[in-house]
Enzyme design. Structure first.
Site, PDB file in Angstrom:
ATOM      1  N   ASP A  11      -3.019  -1.213  -8.586  1.00 50.81           N
ATOM      2  CA  ASP A  11      -2.914  -0.141  -8.253  1.00 50.81           C
ATOM      3  C   ASP A  11      -1.258   0.133  -8.474  1.00 50.81           C
ATOM      4  O   ASP A  11      -0.595  -0.632  -8.609  1.00 50.81           O
ATOM      5  CB  ASP A  11      -3.066   0.230  -6.533  1.00 50.81           C
ATOM      6  CG  ASP A  11      -2.972   1.287  -6.140  1.00 50.81           C
ATOM      7  OD1 ASP A  11      -2.998   2.539  -6.607  1.00 50.81           O
ATOM      8  OD2 ASP A  11      -1.990   1.309  -5.061  1.00 50.81           O
ATOM      9  N   ASP A  13       1.531   2.834  -6.545  1.00 53.24           N
ATOM     10  CA  ASP A  13       2.154   3.102  -5.358  1.00 53.24           C
ATOM     11  C   ASP A  13       1.901   1.968  -4.282  1.00 53.24           C
ATOM     12  O   ASP A  13       0.816   1.859  -3.861  1.00 53.24           O
ATOM     13  CB  ASP A  13       2.188   4.181  -4.809  1.00 53.24           C
ATOM     14  CG  ASP A  13       2.582   5.564  -5.718  1.00 53.24           C
ATOM     15  OD1 ASP A  13       3.511   5.806  -5.980  1.00 53.24           O
ATOM     16  OD2 ASP A  13       1.686   5.850  -6.844  1.00 53.24           O
ATOM     17  N   ASP A 170      -3.499  -1.860  -2.530  1.00 53.45           N
ATOM     18  CA  ASP A 170      -2.988  -1.998  -1.081  1.00 53.45           C
ATOM     19  C   ASP A 170      -3.674  -0.867  -0.391  1.00 53.45           C
ATOM     20  O   ASP A 170      -3.353  -0.669   0.961  1.00 53.45           O
ATOM     21  CB  ASP A 170      -1.342  -1.406  -0.998  1.00 53.45           C
ATOM     22  CG  ASP A 170      -1.138   0.102  -1.516  1.00 53.45           C
ATOM     23  OD1 ASP A 170      -1.923   0.355  -2.125  1.00 53.45           O
ATOM     24  OD2 ASP A 170      -0.306   0.428  -0.480  1.00 53.45           O
TER      25      ASP A 170
END
Length: 224
Positions: A11, A13, A170
């Protein structure tokens, strides 16, 4: 396990790149334009993984259906486009990890819900665009994460199997997408966790509390 994974996908960001400092500057710029009090970095960081809409809603108190929301959201994106990678950077340890992956001929890429308009300049600004074997944004698929379509597309581009690939994220949507794709999932709990979020409920295969833990984890999993 195999001697090495066929690919490691990230991922963007809060997982590969720490973009929160730039988002914090952008939101506070917008708040100042609107003659509002600025917000703290710690406050905003909790909303970054949920995107621009979540940051605007949290910082201004408007919900998405309200008239002012659309204007503020659009203005935020305008400001962000001119401030994409001023302070954004790889999380500590990931530069060495990417070099290590490349050294071992393990493909790596990015699968993000961040639109291509913003993803490409950020990756280019950090000299990562040409290095990545695949960069998949919502523009390239019909369904966003947690649907696994974007992960399957990345594997197709790389020419690897999802079953022998790793996805690091995250947010619960990342882990759900990875699991649905049949990948080994790694939850990055150093990322932009929201208030009262409990990553242990995400059912990831592995958890890392620092980006520096990823390379040792992969080495131990695959005996590299």
């Amino acid at each position: 396990m195999e001697n090495k994974p066929e690919s490691v996908l990230f991922d963007l960001d809060g997982t590969l790149i720490d973009t929160a400092p730039d988002f914090h500057w952008v939101i506070n710029q917008l708040l100042q334009e609107e003659h509002r009090d600025i917000v703290s970095y710690d406050f905003l960081r909790k909303y970054v993984s949920n995107g621009a809409r979540a940051m605007v809603e949290a910082s201004f108190g408007y919900s998405e259906g309200e008239t002012e929301f659309k204007r503020l959201h659009q203005r935020m994106l305008e400001i962000y486009l001119s401030h994409l990678d001023v302070d954004s950077k790889l999380f500590p340890g990931l530069d060495n990890c990417l070099i290590w992956l490349e050294k071992h001929n393990i493909a790596w890429g990015v699968v993000t819900n961040k639109p291509e308009l913003y993803t490409t300049p950020v990756m280019q600004g950090l000299n990562l665009f040409e290095r990545a074997d695949s960069i998949i944004c919502p523009d390239h698929v019909t369904e966003r994460k947690p649907h696994p379509e974007s992960l399957h597309l990345a594997c197709k581009q790389i020419g690897c199997s999802a079953e022998n690939s790793v996805y690091v994220g995250d947010h619960i949507r990342d882990i759900e997408a990875g699991r649905r794709a049949g990948m080994t999932t790694v939850a990055a709990t150093y990322g932009y966790l929201g208030e009262n979020e409990d990553p242990s409920t995400w059912l990831a295969d592995h958890y890392i509390s620092s980006a520096t833990e990823l390379q040792p984890l992969l080495q131990s999993l695959y005996n590299i």
